[in-house]
Scaffold this motif. Structure first.
Motif, mmCIF file in Angstrom:
data_model
loop_
_atom_site.group_PDB
_atom_site.id
_atom_site.type_symbol
_atom_site.label_atom_id
_atom_site.label_comp_id
_atom_site.label_asym_id
_atom_site.label_seq_id
_atom_site.Cartn_x
_atom_site.Cartn_y
_atom_site.Cartn_z
ATOM 1 N N ALA A 137 -8.683 -20.426 15.440
ATOM 2 C CA ALA A 137 -9.286 -19.094 15.277
ATOM 3 C C ALA A 137 -10.362 -18.819 16.319
ATOM 4 O O ALA A 137 -10.470 -17.708 16.838
ATOM 5 C CB ALA A 137 -9.870 -18.952 13.873
ATOM 6 N N VAL A 138 -11.146 -19.838 16.637
ATOM 7 C CA VAL A 138 -12.288 -19.657 17.539
ATOM 8 C C VAL A 138 -11.930 -19.973 18.994
ATOM 9 O O VAL A 138 -12.562 -19.470 19.911
ATOM 10 C CB VAL A 138 -13.479 -20.521 17.052
ATOM 11 C CG1 VAL A 138 -14.663 -20.438 17.980
ATOM 12 C CG2 VAL A 138 -13.883 -20.111 15.654
ATOM 13 N N GLY A 139 -10.928 -20.811 19.186
ATOM 14 C CA GLY A 139 -10.522 -21.174 20.544
ATOM 15 C C GLY A 139 -11.438 -22.192 21.198
ATOM 16 O O GLY A 139 -11.451 -22.322 22.418
ATOM 17 N N GLN A 140 -12.179 -22.938 20.393
ATOM 18 C CA GLN A 140 -13.095 -23.962 20.898
ATOM 19 C C GLN A 140 -12.729 -25.316 20.311
ATOM 20 O O GLN A 140 -12.329 -25.400 19.151
ATOM 21 C CB GLN A 140 -14.547 -23.623 20.510
ATOM 22 C CG GLN A 140 -15.061 -22.349 21.113
ATOM 23 C CD GLN A 140 -15.165 -22.434 22.631
ATOM 24 O OE1 GLN A 140 -15.607 -23.431 23.176
ATOM 25 N NE2 GLN A 140 -14.713 -21.389 23.307
ATOM 26 N N PRO A 141 -12.917 -26.392 21.090
ATOM 27 C CA PRO A 141 -12.616 -27.719 20.551
ATOM 28 C C PRO A 141 -13.678 -28.189 19.563
ATOM 29 O O PRO A 141 -14.796 -27.660 19.541
ATOM 30 C CB PRO A 141 -12.617 -28.614 21.789
ATOM 31 C CG PRO A 141 -13.509 -27.912 22.756
ATOM 32 C CD PRO A 141 -13.340 -26.435 22.482
ATOM 33 N N TYR B 295 -0.027 -28.913 16.049
ATOM 34 C CA TYR B 295 0.160 -27.736 15.188
ATOM 35 C C TYR B 295 0.550 -26.543 16.045
ATOM 36 O O TYR B 295 -0.072 -26.283 17.080
ATOM 37 C CB TYR B 295 -1.142 -27.379 14.464
ATOM 38 C CG TYR B 295 -1.623 -28.401 13.476
ATOM 39 C CD1 TYR B 295 -1.082 -28.474 12.191
ATOM 40 C CD2 TYR B 295 -2.648 -29.276 13.805
ATOM 41 C CE1 TYR B 295 -1.547 -29.401 11.271
ATOM 42 C CE2 TYR B 295 -3.119 -30.209 12.885
ATOM 43 C CZ TYR B 295 -2.567 -30.266 11.632
ATOM 44 O OH TYR B 295 -3.032 -31.177 10.723
ATOM 45 N N ALA B 296 1.557 -25.805 15.636
ATOM 46 C CA ALA B 296 1.939 -24.555 16.295
ATOM 47 C C ALA B 296 1.488 -23.389 15.422
ATOM 48 O O ALA B 296 1.546 -23.461 14.192
ATOM 49 C CB ALA B 296 3.446 -24.488 16.499
ATOM 50 N N ARG B 297 1.064 -22.340 16.077
ATOM 51 C CA ARG B 297 0.635 -21.137 15.354
ATOM 52 C C ARG B 297 1.854 -20.279 15.048
ATOM 53 O O ARG B 297 2.655 -19.962 15.924
ATOM 54 C CB ARG B 297 -0.353 -20.341 16.202
ATOM 55 C CG ARG B 297 -0.836 -19.099 15.507
ATOM 56 C CD ARG B 297 -1.835 -18.358 16.351
ATOM 57 N NE ARG B 297 -2.328 -17.196 15.633
ATOM 58 C CZ ARG B 297 -3.112 -16.293 16.170
ATOM 59 N NH1 ARG B 297 -3.520 -16.423 17.418
ATOM 60 N NH2 ARG B 297 -3.506 -15.262 15.462
ATOM 61 N N GLY C 178 -1.411 -22.961 19.495
ATOM 62 C CA GLY C 178 -1.408 -24.167 18.687
ATOM 63 C C GLY C 178 -2.673 -24.970 18.870
ATOM 64 O O GLY C 178 -3.619 -24.544 19.539
ATOM 65 N N VAL C 179 -2.680 -26.143 18.275
ATOM 66 C CA VAL C 179 -3.820 -27.053 18.331
ATOM 67 C C VAL C 179 -3.287 -28.480 18.440
ATOM 68 O O VAL C 179 -2.334 -28.838 17.745
ATOM 69 C CB VAL C 179 -4.705 -26.923 17.062
ATOM 70 C CG1 VAL C 179 -5.832 -27.949 17.065
ATOM 71 C CG2 VAL C 179 -5.272 -25.512 16.949
ATOM 72 N N PRO D 124 -7.726 -26.427 21.280
ATOM 73 C CA PRO D 124 -6.744 -25.332 21.226
ATOM 74 C C PRO D 124 -5.749 -25.426 22.371
ATOM 75 O O PRO D 124 -6.067 -25.940 23.449
ATOM 76 C CB PRO D 124 -7.618 -24.088 21.365
ATOM 77 C CG PRO D 124 -8.811 -24.547 22.141
ATOM 78 C CD PRO D 124 -9.038 -25.977 21.730
ATOM 79 N N LEU D 125 -4.551 -24.934 22.112
ATOM 80 C CA LEU D 125 -3.523 -24.824 23.132
ATOM 81 C C LEU D 125 -3.256 -23.331 23.319
ATOM 82 O O LEU D 125 -2.866 -22.656 22.360
ATOM 83 C CB LEU D 125 -2.257 -25.549 22.666
ATOM 84 C CG LEU D 125 -1.142 -25.650 23.687
ATOM 85 C CD1 LEU D 125 -0.424 -26.977 23.532
ATOM 86 C CD2 LEU D 125 -0.172 -24.501 23.567
#
Length: 145
Positions: free
Chosen positions: A54-58, A15-17, A94-95, A85-86
């Protein structure tokens, strides 16, 4: 880095943001349920992959069906998700989301591999933008707009 065989996932979505829409769209998908996962944008903070962005955590071993639309959830064979997160230049771009039909399919080793893949991807010269979107991502972006 080739992850097939290293991470026990049947389905994968990158997924790209899209910052101006505050949502994630699928730019690459593979696996038996990839189309269902890729067809709808995920707003930041919603579903599993949106929360990771949103959180930046896996997340490890959350219910994979939470990334699907309500119509697809009941018929999905997916049970576990691993999403990381990427980040590019400190911003979530992205993710990487891996999905399995098995409960508790992923462990800490798989999380570390996925995070290494996200880091390697972020170091590439390829810019994560909506311009080269596949057909699913292009339709998803139109839905967001």
């Amino acid at each position: 880095l080739h992850l097939r065989g290293q991470i026990p996932a049947s389905t994968f979505v990158f997924y790209a943001r899209i910052e101006e829409r505050d949502a994630l769209v699928a730019v690459y998908e593979a696996g038996p349920e990839a189309q269902d996962l890729a067809e709808t944008p995920i707003p930041m903070g919603e579903r599993l992959s949106g929360w990771v962005a949103a959180v930046g955590q896996p997340i490890v071993n959350s219910d994979a069906r939470l990334d699907l639309g309500e119509r697809q959830r009941d018929r999905s064979a997916l049970r576990s998700a691993l999403a990381v997160p990427l980040a590019i230049d400190g911003r979530i771009a992205g993710v990487l989301s891996f999905y399995s039909p098995h409960t508790a399919a992923f462990d800490d080793h798989h999380r570390r591999l996925a995070q290494a893949a996200a880091h390697a991807t972020s170091q590439c010269a390829v810019c994560v933008t909506p311009q080269p979107l596949g057909s699913h991502a292009a339709r998803s972006l139109e839905t967001v707009q």
